[in-house]
Design a protein around this motif. Structure first.
Motif, PDB file in Angstrom:
ATOM      1  N   PHE A   6      38.014  54.618  41.731  1.00  0.00           N
ATOM      2  CA  PHE A   6      37.723  55.406  40.541  1.00  0.00           C
ATOM      3  C   PHE A   6      38.834  55.269  39.506  1.00  0.00           C
ATOM      4  O   PHE A   6      39.925  54.778  39.794  1.00  0.00           O
ATOM      5  N   SER A   7      38.549  55.744  38.313  1.00  0.00           N
ATOM      6  CA  SER A   7      39.547  55.707  37.245  1.00  0.00           C
ATOM      7  C   SER A   7      40.680  56.665  37.572  1.00  0.00           C
ATOM      8  O   SER A   7      40.533  57.583  38.394  1.00  0.00           O
ATOM      9  N   LEU A   8      41.804  56.448  36.914  1.00  0.00           N
ATOM     10  CA  LEU A   8      42.958  57.323  37.140  1.00  0.00           C
ATOM     11  C   LEU A   8      42.637  58.769  36.786  1.00  0.00           C
ATOM     12  O   LEU A   8      43.072  59.703  37.472  1.00  0.00           O
ATOM     13  N   ALA A   9      41.865  58.970  35.731  1.00  0.00           N
ATOM     14  CA  ALA A   9      41.536  60.333  35.307  1.00  0.00           C
ATOM     15  C   ALA A   9      40.762  61.075  36.391  1.00  0.00           C
ATOM     16  O   ALA A   9      41.019  62.255  36.671  1.00  0.00           O
TER      17      ALA A   9
ATOM     18  N   ASN B 214      49.390  60.260  37.252  1.00  0.00           N
ATOM     19  CA  ASN B 214      49.668  60.778  35.903  1.00  0.00           C
ATOM     20  C   ASN B 214      50.583  59.831  35.131  1.00  0.00           C
ATOM     21  O   ASN B 214      50.385  59.593  33.930  1.00  0.00           O
ATOM     22  N   PHE B 215      51.578  59.292  35.825  1.00  0.00           N
ATOM     23  CA  PHE B 215      52.518  58.372  35.182  1.00  0.00           C
ATOM     24  C   PHE B 215      51.794  57.118  34.690  1.00  0.00           C
ATOM     25  O   PHE B 215      51.954  56.710  33.532  1.00  0.00           O
ATOM     26  N   HIS B 216      50.974  56.517  35.543  1.00  0.00           N
ATOM     27  CA  HIS B 216      50.285  55.285  35.154  1.00  0.00           C
ATOM     28  C   HIS B 216      49.221  55.542  34.088  1.00  0.00           C
ATOM     29  O   HIS B 216      48.972  54.678  33.240  1.00  0.00           O
TER      30      HIS B 216
ATOM     31  N   GLN C 117      50.690  63.110  29.388  1.00  0.00           N
ATOM     32  CA  GLN C 117      50.591  62.685  30.797  1.00  0.00           C
ATOM     33  C   GLN C 117      51.952  62.695  31.465  1.00  0.00           C
ATOM     34  O   GLN C 117      52.076  63.057  32.640  1.00  0.00           O
ATOM     35  N   MET C 118      52.994  62.319  30.723  1.00  0.00           N
ATOM     36  CA  MET C 118      54.337  62.371  31.297  1.00  0.00           C
ATOM     37  C   MET C 118      54.740  63.818  31.588  1.00  0.00           C
ATOM     38  O   MET C 118      55.378  64.106  32.598  1.00  0.00           O
TER      39      MET C 118
ATOM     40  N   VAL D 135      59.731  58.622  34.326  1.00  0.00           N
ATOM     41  CA  VAL D 135      59.002  59.617  33.533  1.00  0.00           C
ATOM     42  C   VAL D 135      59.846  60.065  32.343  1.00  0.00           C
ATOM     43  O   VAL D 135      59.342  60.148  31.213  1.00  0.00           O
ATOM     44  N   HIS D 136      61.117  60.332  32.596  1.00  0.00           N
ATOM     45  CA  HIS D 136      62.004  60.753  31.501  1.00  0.00           C
ATOM     46  C   HIS D 136      62.097  59.666  30.434  1.00  0.00           C
ATOM     47  O   HIS D 136      62.001  59.948  29.230  1.00  0.00           O
ATOM     48  N   MET D 137      62.260  58.422  30.885  1.00  0.00           N
ATOM     49  CA  MET D 137      62.399  57.319  29.936  1.00  0.00           C
ATOM     50  C   MET D 137      61.136  57.175  29.087  1.00  0.00           C
ATOM     51  O   MET D 137      61.202  57.090  27.855  1.00  0.00           O
ATOM     52  N   HIS D 138      59.966  57.189  29.731  1.00  0.00           N
ATOM     53  CA  HIS D 138      58.729  56.986  28.986  1.00  0.00           C
ATOM     54  C   HIS D 138      58.342  58.213  28.172  1.00  0.00           C
ATOM     55  O   HIS D 138      57.626  58.083  27.165  1.00  0.00           O
ATOM     56  N   MET D 139      58.796  59.386  28.584  1.00  0.00           N
ATOM     57  CA  MET D 139      58.591  60.569  27.754  1.00  0.00           C
ATOM     58  C   MET D 139      59.335  60.394  26.427  1.00  0.00           C
ATOM     59  O   MET D 139      58.783  60.644  25.341  1.00  0.00           O
TER      60      MET D 139
END
Length: 444
Positions: free
Chosen positions: A130-133, A165-167, A184-185, A216-220
């Motif tokens: 299934f999709s990530l969502a 959530n990250f992906h 999402q982050m 997560v911090h970096m991509h946020m």
């Protein structure tokens, strides 16, 4: 002594459950018998039995619900139906865990833990297509059913929820939906905290969480940077397209958004930082018309791009704009400097008009040797201590070659000797070259 109602229902349920294992049964018949067994176990669970009997009945119900869910997977039933049965299985496993340690031995608890873990693994395997969502939605529901009873399994569920959530955030960022990426982050924080709490004794879980936390911090920050840049782009579009006159306050607000984008991306994503630099350069170049600042920001964007070698950005629009604008500014600078030099040269020519006329007159009237003697005596070369050789008349071609070198404008050093000397050398070299042309084809 007669058996309790709970034990009686469980005994009937066991008989029905065992009949499911007969070879050759179709999934439809298996499903029908499992449902009957489940109903009997449910009656046992809801009867007024003791805690030991209730825990056993709860485990039996969970086992049936699990197998019913697996059969629905094989029959490609709706995902909601499958998830419902797995959730019922996990809910009853949870009851058995919470109360079983009061009345069951360690082997029973160990077997229950193994089945519980396998049930969760089967459900995650079902989600994989299934999709990530969708996975996030259902894993969140599953996580809410879990407790401290099996912390390693619960920690893994929260870890997977964090990863999904990250992906999902990464996918949104790649599509340019920076707001969704940021959201999402942010959604990663709670499951990440829970994974750390439940997995406090598991080194592998904690290591994965540490890595995820940094990512997560970096991509946020990157998402916030990209969103700030996007906001600046939207305001710049509005300011340049929809307003006849430039609102200077809006321009400074646009620059502030780009500067915020730079700060958020600094040391985390050099490319995003470089793009924001290019955007500020664009504002100074095309809105404020202030070349020095525009040039500075374009140059810094190029420098950041170079620092990312071996990556190349020659096909990227932002890099192309930086390169073309810097090239344009360089050409304009060269033209401007040439114009300034020409103006200064004309001014100096006017000041030394008499001397230039005298040089021209001597060129027109004197012989080669006399002209050389006049030039060396009146305007001794400054870039050499040598004077015209005595035997120049014996090799006039060589004498003119040396004279042209002595008086060449490229060696006039105007910073040291002044522009007047440069203008004089230009005129002298012009006449020397004309005379040298006469000797060009002389082989002596």
């Amino acid at each position: 002594m007669s058996a309790s109602p709970s034990a009686t229902f469980r005994h009937e349920g066991n008989r029905m459950y065992k009949s499911v294992c007969l070879e050759g049964l179709s999934p439809v018949i298996q499903l029908e018998r499992l449902q009957k067994a489940r109903n009997l176990y449910s009656r046992a669970y809801n009867s007024d039995g003791n805690l030991d009997e209730q825990c056993s009945a709860a485990k039996n119900v969970a086992q049936c619900e699990w197998r019913i869910g697996k059969i629905h997977i094989l029959r490609k039933q709706k995902e909601e139906t499958v998830v419902h049965h797995f959730k019922e299985a996990l809910r009853h496993y949870q009851y058995a865990f919470l109360h079983g340690d009061k009345c069951k031995d360690s082997q029973w608890i160990s077997d229950l833990k193994s089945k519980y873990s396998d049930c969760v693994d089967d459900l995650e395997s079902f989600f994989s297509d299934f999709s990530l969502a969708i996975r996030i939605r259902y894993l969140s529901q599953i996580a809410n059913l879990m407790s401290d009873s099996v912390p390693e399994v619960t920690a893994n569920v929260y870890l997977r929820l964090t990863e999904h959530n990250f992906h999902e955030g990464i996918n949104a960022w790649q599509k340019g939906d920076y707001l969704k990426c940021k959201n999402q982050m942010a959604e990663c924080h709670f499951p990440m905290h829970e994974a750390r709490r439940y997995g406090h004794g598991q080194c592998d879980i904690l290591q994965e969480i540490d890595v995820l936390e940094n990512d997560v911090h970096m991509h946020m920050c990157i998402a916030e940077s990209s969103k700030s840049r996007q906001t600046g782009d939207e305001l710049l579009e509005r300011a340049t397209r929809y307003y006849e006159t430039v609102d200077i306050n809006m321009v400074w607000e646009i620059i502030d958004w780009y500067k915020q984008a730079i700060l958020l991306a600094r040391e985390l994503d050099i490319e995003q930082e470089a793009i924001a630099m290019q955007r500020i350069g664009r504002v100074y170049a095309k809105v404020l018309k202030f070349k020095p600042q525009a040039k500075e920001y374009y140059k810094r964007a190029i420098q950041l791009a170079v620092s990312m070698a071996p990556r190349i950005f020659t096909a990227y629009d932002w890099y192309i704009e930086c390169s073309e604008m810097l090239k344009k500014y360089q050409e304009e600078t060269i033209v401007h400097e040439q114009e300034q030099q020409d103006k200064e040269r004309e001014k100096i020519k006017e000041e030394i008009k008499v001397e230039l006329e005298e040089i021209k007159t001597n060129h027109e009237k004197k012989t080669n040797i006399d002209f050389l003697l006049y030039v060396y005596k009146t305007y001794p070369p400054k870039n050499t201590s040598l004077q015209m050789e005595k035997d120049a008349k014996d090799n006039m071609k060589k004498a003119f070659q040396k004279a042209i070198l002595h008086y060449h404008p490229d060696k006039s050093e105007p910073e040291k000797n002044g522009m007047k000397w440069k203008v004089l050398t230009e005129e002298i070299t012009k006449f020397l070259t004309k005379r040298y042309e006469c000797f060009k084809f002389d082989t002596n």
